[in-house]
Motif scaffolding. Structure first.
Motif, short mmCIF file in Angstrom:
data_model
loop_
_atom_site.label_atom_id
_atom_site.label_comp_id
_atom_site.label_asym_id
_atom_site.label_seq_id
_atom_site.Cartn_x
_atom_site.Cartn_y
_atom_site.Cartn_z
N PRO A 19 30.94 27.57 29.80
CA PRO A 19 30.34 28.07 31.05
C PRO A 19 30.53 27.13 32.24
N ALA A 20 30.83 25.86 32.00
CA ALA A 20 31.03 24.94 33.13
C ALA A 20 32.33 25.23 33.87
N LYS A 21 33.14 26.14 33.35
CA LYS A 21 34.36 26.57 34.04
C LYS A 21 34.25 27.99 34.61
N ARG A 22 33.08 28.62 34.43
CA ARG A 22 32.96 30.04 34.78
C ARG A 22 32.08 30.23 36.01
N TRP A 23 32.71 30.67 37.09
CA TRP A 23 31.98 31.07 38.29
C TRP A 23 31.09 32.25 37.93
N PRO A 24 29.89 32.38 38.49
CA PRO A 24 28.95 33.43 38.09
C PRO A 24 29.54 34.84 38.23
N PRO A 25 29.32 35.70 37.23
CA PRO A 25 29.84 37.08 37.31
C PRO A 25 29.36 37.83 38.53
N GLU A 26 28.10 37.57 38.96
CA GLU A 26 27.59 38.28 40.14
C GLU A 26 28.36 37.88 41.39
N VAL A 61 44.20 43.96 42.84
CA VAL A 61 43.65 42.60 42.78
C VAL A 61 43.09 42.38 41.38
N GLY A 62 43.46 41.27 40.77
CA GLY A 62 42.97 40.94 39.44
C GLY A 62 41.76 40.03 39.49
N LEU A 63 40.87 40.23 38.55
CA LEU A 63 39.68 39.39 38.40
C LEU A 63 39.67 38.83 36.98
N ALA A 64 39.60 37.52 36.85
CA ALA A 64 39.57 36.88 35.53
C ALA A 64 38.32 36.01 35.45
N PRO A 65 37.17 36.60 35.08
CA PRO A 65 35.90 35.86 35.13
C PRO A 65 35.62 35.00 33.89
N GLY A 66 36.51 35.02 32.91
CA GLY A 66 36.29 34.24 31.70
C GLY A 66 36.95 32.87 31.78
N PRO A 89 39.32 39.16 24.29
CA PRO A 89 38.09 39.73 23.72
C PRO A 89 36.87 38.83 23.95
N GLU A 90 37.08 37.51 23.98
CA GLU A 90 35.98 36.58 24.20
C GLU A 90 35.42 36.64 25.62
N ASP A 91 36.13 37.32 26.52
CA ASP A 91 35.70 37.42 27.92
C ASP A 91 35.00 38.75 28.23
#
Length: 358
Positions: free
Chosen positions: A208-215, A198-203, A238-240
């Motif tokens: 930040p208005a497009k980023r679901w919280p990392p937690e 399963v892939g996770l792409a948190p960036g 790299p920016e992520d």
């Protein structure tokens, strides 16, 4: 094409001469969009050009950031990296008189001006950013396409060249050797050998208005690994890295972190091996959808109607609050559209794809 799209296309206005007999168009240059997601959504334009001009050779002019996406696509003669700085002007001059028709897919002034510098006799683009004098064939009325998916926006340019009634959705392909490399990359790094990835792409590059919280990503990751014994991999540029590290800090799950450690082409190889990708609205989301990988896409400030994954194998989570879509990079009231999406919702959206695995 959907009937609504066909109706909107009929409202567009073409200004300028056509190239004439398609048999006289031998070389076509396409200036690609500058972002990964936009470049993926523009892919149907290339298929449409091959249909309209079956004897022509296609060349794509693309920023180094997105150029690898086009490698190996059928019908492409060449992909030319478009450099930054003064080097781009030298490149454009070197392309003079080599093409019969050129398309400016970005709406920027520079995209049209650059095609003018190449001396291509027929230059097509939307009327935008005061650039019409540098185009010979202009499509006006682009605001009439508002609310349609960006795929249809790019495809609408082709209505200036001929009838557009069918298309192929954005599709990326890998060679057998590339798929094998993707398998090898995972083979010796699985926490649970033989189980799906399963892939996770948190960036998300926009903000930040497009980023679901990392937690929240971390909670979903832990539960998926606990209940389905999946292997987990973090992906992004790299920016992520900061977002990826935050996911790891908040999760007891064992996660392979490839954020910033792959080229774009290598990222495609990894994506092709996933059972599902959980992602924000990002370039990786569009790339996974174009590879046929199931996607759980989390939307905040942007509009999934226009930039959602163009795939039947995607589940979009979007709250649609009264202030949505605001299209802002940041939020003064605490990102309620993202906070309202729970880890339980995301888990339930991903679970059916994993339940298929024995």
């Amino acid at each position: 094409l959907p009937l609504m799209v066909e109706r909107r296309y009929r409202e567009l206005i073409r200004r300028g001469p056509l190239p004439g007999n398609p048999a006289t168009v031998w070389e076509i240059l396409v200036r690609a969009p500058n972002w990964v997601g936009d470049a993926v959504m523009s892919l149907p334009v290339l298929w449409g050009l091959r249909r309209l001009y079956p004897e022509a050779s296609l060349t794509v002019l693309a920023s180094p950031r997105v150029a690898p996406l086009f490698a190996g696509l059928p019908g492409l003669k060449e992909v030319i990296p478009y450099p930054m700085g003064w080097g781009k002007w030298r490149l454009l001059r070197s392309l003079r008189k080599r093409y019969d028709l050129a398309l400016a897919l970005p709406n920027s002034f520079e995209a049209a001006f650059g095609l003018w510098l190449t001396g291509v006799p027929y230059r097509l683009g939307y009327s935008a950013d005061g650039r019409s004098p540098f185009l010979t064939l202009v499509v006006r009325g682009r605001r009439r396409l508002e609310g349609l998916h960006q795929v249809y926006y790019y495809l609408g340019l082709l209505t200036a060249l001929g009838e557009v009634r069918e298309f192929i959705p954005p599709t990326l392909s890998l060679t057998p050797a590339e798929r094998e490399e993707g398998q090898v990359r995972f083979r010796f790094q699985a926490v649970n050998p033989g189980r799906p990835w399963v892939g996770l792409a948190p960036g998300a590059a926009y903000g930040p208005a497009k980023r679901w919280p990392p937690e929240s990503f971390a909670q979903v990751a832990y539960r998926l690994q606990k209940e389905f014994a999946v292997n987990l991999v973090l992906l992004g540029g790299p920016e992520d890295r900061e977002a990826a590290l935050a996911v790891q800090d908040h999760s007891p799950a064992q996660i392979l972190d490839l954020t910033g450690r792959t080229s774009l082409r290598q990222a495609l190889m990894v994506l092709s091996q996933l059972k599902v990708l959980i992602t924000n609205d990002s370039g990786l989301m569009h790339a996974a959808a174009a590879l046929g990988v199931p996607v759980v896409a989390i939307f905040g400030s942007t509009d999934p109607r226009t930039t959602g994954p163009f795939s039947s194998r995607a589940k979009v989570l979007y709250q649609g609050l009264p202030c949505s879509p605001c299209l802002r990079r940041t939020c003064k009231i605490g990102y309620p559209c993202l906070a309202a999406i729970t880890s339980e919702e995301v888990f339930q959206a991903a679970a059916p794809w994993l339940a298929e695995h024995p």
